[in-house]
Design an enzyme around this catalytic site. Structure first.
Site, PDB file in Angstrom:
ATOM      1  N   GLY A   1       0.809  -1.223   0.000  1.00 17.37           N
ATOM      2  CA  GLY A   1       0.000   0.000   0.000  1.00 17.37           C
ATOM      3  C   GLY A   1       0.840   1.269   0.000  1.00 17.37           C
ATOM      4  N   GLN A   2       0.152   2.404   0.106  1.00 18.33           N
ATOM      5  CA  GLN A   2       0.834   3.702   0.003  1.00 18.33           C
ATOM      6  C   GLN A   2       1.936   3.844   1.054  1.00 18.33           C
ATOM      7  OE1 GLN A   2      -1.217   7.187   1.296  1.00 18.33           O
ATOM      8  NE2 GLN A   2       0.016   8.565   0.046  1.00 18.33           N
TER       9      GLN A   2
ATOM     10  N   TYR B   1     -15.136   4.247   7.927  1.00 13.98           N
ATOM     11  CA  TYR B   1     -13.687   4.141   8.134  1.00 13.98           C
ATOM     12  C   TYR B   1     -13.302   4.784   9.474  1.00 13.98           C
ATOM     13  CZ  TYR B   1      -8.772   5.572   7.329  1.00 13.98           C
ATOM     14  OH  TYR B   1      -7.429   5.815   7.435  1.00 13.98           O
TER      15      TYR B   1
HETATM   16  N1  SER Z   1      -5.930   9.691   4.076  1.00 15.84           N
HETATM   17  C1  SER Z   1      -7.041   9.010   4.664  1.00 15.84           C
HETATM   18  C2  SER Z   1      -8.253   9.123   3.829  1.00 15.84           C
HETATM   19  O1  SER Z   1      -8.377  10.088   3.126  1.00 15.84           O
HETATM   20  C3  SER Z   1      -7.336   9.580   6.022  1.00 15.84           C
HETATM   21  O2  SER Z   1      -6.802   8.776   6.976  1.00 15.84           O
HETATM   22  O3  SER Z   1      -9.097   8.298   3.910  1.00 15.84           O
END
Ligand code: SER
Length: 320
Positions: free
Chosen positions: A13-14, A141
């Site tokens: 991942g990133q 999330y």
């Molecule tokens: N970079 C993430 C998102 O945009 C935030 O934790 O979901």
């Protein structure tokens, strides 16, 4: 020094793709095991294909390499998570609790798990969001991160498992692309600039969000994990801050080098997510407890992003 054997989950991942190389430099090839749901042939160390929703699969790898530290980076991010909320909850929580449970049962010494600015909602001071703010996230999330933070603290208090965590702002780096986040625009915009292409921005021009350059994000992660245990006073997750800016401001910084750069604003459903997040984070606890200090600002990050991406782009054009 005691032996470290580190497992990274979500290593493609990133963050994972940059963190794994840094950990490899620090701890040596033999001691870093990268894993992800799909194979990766470019990593210069041990790699295991791993579905972190499978408890036994994690435990098998932990036993095989006598793992002492886990960095668990796999998750569905804020924007993608909204497409299927219950699936996002199931996946994010299942993976996280599997990792905590495998860790406590197999003598893993330390665990890192990323939290996010997404834990905050409209009940905070958005201009300087305090560590101990009320958490009422707007996305699934964010809800999974709040729950994860509480589970992290529970495992620490109940079982003594040394779990450490950061509430990352949007992470910006040239090495990798994010996927499915609300802050992703701030990476894509640089890719468009160096290709002289117009950028369609999914947030409005004045939407200020907290961001961090990849170098600082990786350094913060490693510094937190290496800090003496007694310095870690927050067992949910630490606020960390670096810079805050709007699309308007990042465009101005890019235009210093790419004067003709053009942007269009077409806010979509991600605007409401961004509007529910802080503009600026108060990271006093991280600074006091383990000496956190960012190095980059919007200008220095922009300069480096453009230079590195230009180089990458030129070499990929030359190869084709
Ligand atoms: N970079 C993430 C998102 O945009 C935030 O934790 O979901």
């Amino acid at each position: 020094m005691s032996k470290n054997a580190i497992l990274i989950i979500g290593a493609n991942g990133q963050l994972g793709s940059v963190l794994k190389s840094e950990l490899l430099k620090l701890y040596g090839k033999k001691n870093v095991i990268a894993s992800d749901i799909t194979a990766n042939s470019s990593f210069d160390g041990a790699f295991e294909t791993l579905d972190a929703t499978d408890y036994n699969a994690i435990e098998t790898i932990v036993k095989k390499y006598s793992i002492t530290q886990i960095y668990h980076l796999a998750a569905i991010l804020s924007a993608k998570g909204e497409q299927n909320p219950l699936n996002t909850w199931d996946l994010n929580m299942k993976m996280l609790l599997n990792v905590f449970e495998v860790a406590r049962k197999n003598n893993v010494k330390k665990v890192f798990f990323p939290s996010s600015i997404a834990v905050f909602g409209d009940a905070v001071d958005r201009n300087k969001t305090a560590q101990m703010s009320h958490l009422n996230p707007s996305t699934v999330y964010g809800i999974s991160k709040v729950a994860g933070e509480n589970w992290a603290q529970y495992y620490f208090l109940r079982y003594g498992l040394d779990i450490r965590s950061l509430r990352y702002p949007g992470v910006i780096g040239y090495q990798s692309l994010p996927g499915g986040g609300t802050t992703d625009y701030a990476v894509e915009i640089y890719h468009k600039a160096i290709k002289n292409e117009e950028f369609n921005c999914f947030l409005s021009e004045s939407t200020v969000l907290p961001m961090i350059y990849m170098d600082d994000a990786i350094r913060a992660t490693i510094e937190l994990m290496q800090a003496p245990t007694e310095n870690i006073k927050i067992r949910t997750s630490y606020n960390i801050a670096s810079m805050s800016f709007s699309p308007n401001e990042i465009v101005a910084a890019i235009k210093e080098e790419y004067i003709n750069f053009k942007i269009n604003y077409q806010p979509d459903f991600r605007q409401a997510i961004a509007d529910s997040w802080p503009k600026c984070i108060d990271d006093t606890d991280a600074r006091n407890d383990w000496n956190w200090k960012p190095k980059y600002n919007l200008q220095s990050m922009t300069k480096e992003m453009l230079q590195k991406l230009e180089k990458q782009y030129k070499s990929s054009v030359a190869q084709n």
